[in-house]
Structure formats: C-alpha cells, structure tokens
Motif scaffolding. Structure first.
Motif, PDB file in Angstrom:
ATOM      1  N   GLU A 134       0.833  -1.204   0.000  1.00 10.11           N
ATOM      2  CA  GLU A 134       0.000   0.000   0.000  1.00 10.11           C
ATOM      3  C   GLU A 134       0.869   1.256   0.000  1.00 10.11           C
ATOM      4  OE1 GLU A 134      -3.112   2.559  -0.095  1.00 10.11           O
ATOM      5  OE2 GLU A 134      -3.144   0.377  -0.424  1.00 10.11           O
ATOM      6  N   ILE A 135       1.953   1.239   0.769  1.00 12.46           N
ATOM      7  CA  ILE A 135       2.869   2.387   0.792  1.00 12.46           C
ATOM      8  C   ILE A 135       3.509   2.587  -0.578  1.00 12.46           C
ATOM      9  CG2 ILE A 135       5.049   3.227   1.757  1.00 12.46           C
ATOM     10  CD1 ILE A 135       4.283   1.916   4.395  1.00 12.46           C
ATOM     11  N   LYS A 136       3.890   1.497  -1.237  1.00  6.59           N
ATOM     12  CA  LYS A 136       4.505   1.603  -2.559  1.00  6.59           C
ATOM     13  C   LYS A 136       3.517   2.162  -3.575  1.00  6.59           C
ATOM     14  CE  LYS A 136       6.842  -1.109  -6.139  1.00  6.59           C
ATOM     15  NZ  LYS A 136       7.910  -0.104  -6.307  1.00  6.59           N
ATOM     16  N   ARG A 137       2.250   1.716  -3.521  1.00  2.00           N
ATOM     17  CA  ARG A 137       1.242   2.247  -4.445  1.00  2.00           C
ATOM     18  C   ARG A 137       1.007   3.737  -4.209  1.00  2.00           C
ATOM     19  NH1 ARG A 137      -1.251  -2.977  -3.519  1.00  2.00           N
ATOM     20  NH2 ARG A 137      -2.411  -2.093  -1.750  1.00  2.00           N
ATOM     21  N   SER A 138       0.967   4.151  -2.944  1.00  2.01           N
ATOM     22  CA  SER A 138       0.774   5.568  -2.639  1.00  2.01           C
ATOM     23  C   SER A 138       1.955   6.400  -3.115  1.00  2.01           C
ATOM     24  CB  SER A 138       0.570   5.757  -1.128  1.00  2.01           C
ATOM     25  OG  SER A 138      -0.566   5.059  -0.674  1.00  2.01           O
ATOM     26  N   MET A 139       3.160   5.859  -2.975  1.00  2.00           N
ATOM     27  CA  MET A 139       4.357   6.580  -3.409  1.00  2.00           C
ATOM     28  C   MET A 139       4.375   6.753  -4.922  1.00  2.00           C
ATOM     29  SD  MET A 139       8.334   5.494  -2.756  1.00  2.00           S
ATOM     30  CE  MET A 139       9.688   6.386  -3.520  1.00  2.00           C
ATOM     31  N   GLU A 140       3.990   5.724  -5.653  1.00  2.00           N
ATOM     32  CA  GLU A 140       3.993   5.810  -7.110  1.00  2.00           C
ATOM     33  C   GLU A 140       2.888   6.728  -7.625  1.00  2.00           C
ATOM     34  OE1 GLU A 140       3.600   1.742  -8.181  1.00  2.00           O
ATOM     35  OE2 GLU A 140       5.752   1.295  -7.975  1.00  2.00           O
ATOM     36  N   ALA A 141       1.772   6.834  -6.886  1.00  2.00           N
ATOM     37  CA  ALA A 141       0.654   7.653  -7.338  1.00  2.00           C
ATOM     38  C   ALA A 141       0.786   9.119  -6.933  1.00  2.00           C
ATOM     39  CB  ALA A 141      -0.662   7.097  -6.800  1.00  2.00           C
ATOM     40  N   ALA A 142       1.682   9.439  -6.004  1.00  2.00           N
ATOM     41  CA  ALA A 142       1.796  10.811  -5.503  1.00  2.00           C
ATOM     42  C   ALA A 142       2.405  11.720  -6.568  1.00  2.00           C
ATOM     43  CB  ALA A 142       2.636  10.847  -4.240  1.00  2.00           C
ATOM     44  N   ASN A 143       1.877  12.935  -6.665  1.00  2.00           N
ATOM     45  CA  ASN A 143       2.440  13.912  -7.586  1.00  2.00           C
ATOM     46  C   ASN A 143       3.479  14.764  -6.866  1.00  2.00           C
ATOM     47  OD1 ASN A 143       0.978  15.757  -6.001  1.00  2.00           O
ATOM     48  ND2 ASN A 143      -0.771  15.723  -7.396  1.00  2.00           N
ATOM     49  N   TRP A 144       4.035  15.741  -7.570  1.00  2.00           N
ATOM     50  CA  TRP A 144       5.110  16.533  -6.981  1.00  2.00           C
ATOM     51  C   TRP A 144       4.595  17.417  -5.840  1.00  2.00           C
ATOM     52  CZ3 TRP A 144       5.071  21.858  -6.904  1.00  2.00           C
ATOM     53  CH2 TRP A 144       4.147  22.505  -7.731  1.00  2.00           C
ATOM     54  N   ILE A 145       3.325  17.818  -5.907  1.00  2.00           N
ATOM     55  CA  ILE A 145       2.762  18.612  -4.817  1.00  2.00           C
ATOM     56  C   ILE A 145       2.664  17.761  -3.551  1.00  2.00           C
ATOM     57  CG2 ILE A 145       0.773  19.938  -4.039  1.00  2.00           C
ATOM     58  CD1 ILE A 145       0.167  20.631  -6.912  1.00  2.00           C
TER      59      ILE A 145
END
Length: 290
Positions: A152-163
């Motif tokens: 779940e942490i990896k998915r959130s990291m990949e989906a996060a934008n620069w903001i």
C-alpha cells in the motif's frame, strides 16, 4: 536480543542497509582504496522496520547490541546533559528577569522559544544515535515478499504527484508515501510509520496523539512570544506585527487540538475505532497529494 528504543531510532535513520555481495575477497586482500568501503559490497537500499523484523523472525539477521550502535554515535549522555544544563540555565535566567519586572528583548524571547523546543527534542531523542555516517551492512540475499502495508505504501508513493511529495513531509505524512526498497537512503523527515502495538491509550490512536502533541508544542512556542507583548518597539508597526504574529502562531494549532480531543468521543458515539480524525486528515491531504 530484545529490540530497544535505540534500535528503533537506528532503523528509522537508515542504520541497517541491504547490500549485495558481488565477490568474495581472497584472504588477506587489502582494500583497493582508503575509503573504508568493501570492494565486494553493492549497496541496495535501507531496510525499514517491516524488513528488519521479518529478517530477525526468520533467523537471517541478528540485531547488534546497543553498545555497537552507541559506538557509531557522535554524542553521549555527557554531551546531551551539558546541552540540557545550558538550556535550562538560560530558561531560568529569563524567568528570573520576568519575575523582577525586567524587560526581555525580542531576540531573547525568540531564543527562549527555541530553547524550550530544544528541551523537548533532547528528552524525546535521548536514546537516538547522533550523526551516524555509516550504516550496518546486511547481506541477507533476497528479501521476503512485501507485506500488505508495504504494498500500500509503494502504491501511494507511485501515485503521488510533486505537490504531494512536497506537502507530505510538512504535515508528517511522509511515511505513508515512502517505500524504502525503492530508495537509496532514508528521507530527511522519515519517522518509520510507527505501529500501534502496545499503545496504552486505547481510546486515542498513536497517530492522533502525535498530531495533538505536536499542535500543543506549536501553540506553546507561539505563546512564549506573548512575553514581549508590552516590550518597547522601535515603531508601532513593528509592535502590531509582533502582536499579530504571536496570536497567529498560538492560535493556528487550536483547531487541530480541538479535533484530536473531540474526535475520539465522536468515534465512540459512531461506534468506530480512531477513524474520525484520520478520515478528516485524509480528506484534506490525500486529494492534494495524489
């Protein structure tokens, strides 16, 4: 060996780093340079608490004794105590001058605020190693599969934008967007995504308590600036700005404090478990981060 708080701090700092063994050196072979690096070790990534705990449970890694971690630290209890004594002496001087109705300059008030923050940090970080420059190399081969929380942490990291990458460290949510297996070093504000196990306050989650404590300390830092409320200023504009800044710094954290206090009662009334405050925070932060 029983894990201690010092081991936890060391993990959060990236103290255990996974290495891949490239070649086995011949007996008596000297290092090719003077950097202290082994010529057969390839750094992969830091190990988070999930990986360290799994490796220890599998018997593939043994935690080092505390004395070995202390040996890597650049500070000991004597240096920390000396800093605390200096800080305490400055605070005592400010209190004595205020009791004698002597004025405090704006610089002294600001320094007093940071001194009190320094006291909190030293007490909370008493067991934290200081300025560890070299990690402990862990040659463990292939790591076990990611846990559900790690995925779940990896998915959130990949989906996060620069903001989101810019904002999450500011609000203390960087852990939920940081997969250490994808990085070469731990981020500056990484705190290890602490688990809720053995937390004594059942009606208040660890995350909510951390947010409330941070808000209270922030309000206290702002309240200290009221000590210079009636101090002489060069111009009336400077005095007005000081008053406005003191009010804003003190009151900015009050909504979070109230939310953290009222949230558990609403959870009890709604029959949920520590979801109200976190739901509000996710509702505000997550759309911006993604």
């Amino acid at each position: 060996m029983v894990p201690t708080r010092r081991h936890g701090f060391f993990i959060v700092m990236g103290g255990f780093h996974k290495f891949s063994r490239l070649e086995i050196p011949k007996p008596g072979k000297l290092l090719e340079d003077n950097t202290g690096e082994e010529p057969y070790g390839q750094p992969d990534h830091p190990l988070d608490r999930f990986d360290v705990c799994q490796l220890v449970d599998d018997g593939r890694f043994q935690l080092p004794p505390e004395v070995e971690i202390d040996d890597r630290s650049k500070s000991d209890w004597i240096a920390k105590s000396y800093v605390l004594i200096q800080t305490g002496w400055f605070v005592a001087q400010c209190i004595a001058r205020k009791r004698q109705h002597l004025p405090l300059t704006e610089l002294e008030v600001v320094t007093l605020g940071y001194a009190l923050l320094n006291l909190f940090i030293y007490v909370i970080w008493w067991d934290k190693p200081q300025k560890v420059e070299r990690p402990i190399r862990v040659f463990c081969g292939e790591l076990p599969r990611r846990s559900e929380e790690q995925r779940e942490i990896k998915r959130s990291m990949e989906a996060a934008n620069w903001i989101g990458k810019l904002l999450t460290p500011v609000v203390g949510w960087q852990d939920q967007y940081t997969d250490l297996r994808s990085l070469k070093q731990t981020p500056t504000f990484y705190s290890g995504n602490p688990p809720p196990q053995n937390w004594p306050l059942k009606s208040l989650s660890l995350e909510v308590f951390a947010m409330m404590l941070t808000a209270i300390i922030g309000s206290g830092f702002g309240a200290i600036h009221f000590l210079a409320w009636s101090s002489p200023f060069q111009t009336q504009e400077m005095k007005n700005f000081w008053h406005l800044g003191s009010i804003l710094m003190t009151g900015a954290s009050f909504p979070m404090i109230i939310l953290c206090i009222v949230g558990p009662f609403l959870d009890f009334l709604l029959g949920v478990n520590n979801n109200f405050v976190k739901a509000i925070a996710k509702w505000i932060i997550k759309p911006i981060a993604l």
